[in-house]
Scaffold this motif. Structure first.
Motif, PDB file in Angstrom:
ATOM      1  N   UNK A  71       0.793  -1.241   0.000  1.00  0.00           N
ATOM      2  CA  UNK A  71       0.000   0.000   0.000  1.00  0.00           C
ATOM      3  C   UNK A  71       0.823   1.287   0.000  1.00  0.00           C
ATOM      4  N   UNK A  72       1.771   1.464   0.912  1.00  0.00           N
ATOM      5  CA  UNK A  72       2.614   2.662   0.969  1.00  0.00           C
ATOM      6  C   UNK A  72       1.818   3.950   1.143  1.00  0.00           C
ATOM      7  N   UNK A  73       0.772   3.907   1.950  1.00  0.00           N
ATOM      8  CA  UNK A  73       0.050   5.133   2.285  1.00  0.00           C
ATOM      9  C   UNK A  73       0.892   5.968   3.251  1.00  0.00           C
ATOM     10  N   UNK A  74       0.656   7.274   3.290  1.00  0.00           N
ATOM     11  CA  UNK A  74       1.412   8.176   4.164  1.00  0.00           C
ATOM     12  C   UNK A  74       0.722   8.206   5.526  1.00  0.00           C
ATOM     13  N   UNK A  75       1.434   7.792   6.559  1.00  0.00           N
ATOM     14  CA  UNK A  75       0.806   7.555   7.866  1.00  0.00           C
ATOM     15  C   UNK A  75       0.291   8.818   8.554  1.00  0.00           C
ATOM     16  N   UNK A  76       0.874   9.989   8.264  1.00  0.00           N
ATOM     17  CA  UNK A  76       0.432  11.208   8.950  1.00  0.00           C
ATOM     18  C   UNK A  76      -0.552  12.035   8.133  1.00  0.00           C
ATOM     19  N   UNK A  77      -1.098  11.450   7.058  1.00  0.00           N
ATOM     20  CA  UNK A  77      -2.154  12.096   6.276  1.00  0.00           C
ATOM     21  C   UNK A  77      -3.454  11.323   6.456  1.00  0.00           C
ATOM     22  N   UNK A  78      -4.577  12.010   6.380  1.00  0.00           N
ATOM     23  CA  UNK A  78      -5.859  11.310   6.338  1.00  0.00           C
ATOM     24  C   UNK A  78      -5.978  10.623   4.984  1.00  0.00           C
ATOM     25  N   UNK A 112     -16.162   7.204   2.224  1.00  0.00           N
ATOM     26  CA  UNK A 112     -16.589   8.520   2.717  1.00  0.00           C
ATOM     27  C   UNK A 112     -16.566   8.571   4.247  1.00  0.00           C
ATOM     28  N   UNK A 113     -17.019   7.509   4.876  1.00  0.00           N
ATOM     29  CA  UNK A 113     -17.158   7.510   6.336  1.00  0.00           C
ATOM     30  C   UNK A 113     -15.816   7.485   7.071  1.00  0.00           C
ATOM     31  N   UNK A 114     -14.723   7.172   6.377  1.00  0.00           N
ATOM     32  CA  UNK A 114     -13.404   7.170   7.032  1.00  0.00           C
ATOM     33  C   UNK A 114     -12.431   8.132   6.354  1.00  0.00           C
ATOM     34  N   UNK A 115     -12.931   9.030   5.522  1.00  0.00           N
ATOM     35  CA  UNK A 115     -12.050   9.893   4.738  1.00  0.00           C
ATOM     36  C   UNK A 115     -11.152  10.774   5.596  1.00  0.00           C
ATOM     37  N   UNK A 116     -11.599  11.121   6.808  1.00  0.00           N
ATOM     38  CA  UNK A 116     -10.795  11.978   7.681  1.00  0.00           C
ATOM     39  C   UNK A 116      -9.979  11.182   8.707  1.00  0.00           C
TER      40      UNK A 116
END
Length: 197
Positions: A71-78, A112-116
């Protein structure tokens, strides 16, 4: 390779095989992320092995999208910020267009429900769907997808495969590797890899 790229444009190209058979390696070599040890990979008349790392990075940003197994998502971004940032940075979209695409993908991937939420606050399946959304926000020429449904249930797997099918219909080349036989059967061309490395 230019003929091969033209041929690939006709297909969703899916590969399957046992773990360690070389599926991910194939994706990484075609995309220039790994160097080939024999032969060459050409894209638009350019031998990827002869490009500098800077030119390869630019090519991958402009022409290729990636869904990584890890995945490599950025951990400190929503999740919203991570997807939006990909549109702004990797694909040079205007802020309005990037926001529009981000909102559309969040709805399509049922996020949508977890976007933030931050990465630490979501499930593996939610993170995987966000990684797919981030990868496809820019309409690049090719989508490389390495086990994108590994953390997804059947319903979410169908959503991702439907998204890939729509991208293919819009002209994007899809190269996907998976252990999921039902997923692979959605491809127009299937390569089974066994003991290749």
């Amino acid at each position: 390779m230019e003929e091969a790229v033209e041929l690939l444009k006709q297909y969703n190209f899916y590969a399957m095989g046992y773990s360690g058979s070389g599926k991910s390696t194939l994706l990484y070599m075609i995309s220039g992320m790994d160097q080939v040890t024999d032969g060459e990979v050409n894209y638009n008349g350019k031998n990827l092995s002869e490009l500098s790392e800077k030119k390869l990075t630019t090519l991958r940003g402009d022409a290729f999208n990636f869904v990584f197994q890890n995945m490599h998502l950025v951990s400190n971004l929503t999740l919203y910020e991570d997807i939006l940032m990909a549109g702004l940075v990797n694909h040079s979209m205007s802020e309005a267009k990037a926001k529009e695409h981000t909102d559309k993908l969040l709805k399509q991937m049922n996020l949508i429900y977890v976007k933030d939420h931050l990465l630490s606050e979501v499930s593996g399946g939610e993170a995987q769907r966000a990684a797919v959304a981030r990868a496809v926000i820019g309409n690049s020429a090719m989508l490389f997808s390495d086990e994108p449904m590994g953390a997804l249930n059947r319903a979410n797997t169908e959503e991702v495969l439907n998204l890939f099918t729509n991208l293919y219909k819009e002209g994007q080349i899809i190269l996907l590797v998976s252990h999921d036989k039902k997923a692979v059967l959605r491809g127009n061309s299937i390569l089974y890899i066994e003991d290749w490395c």
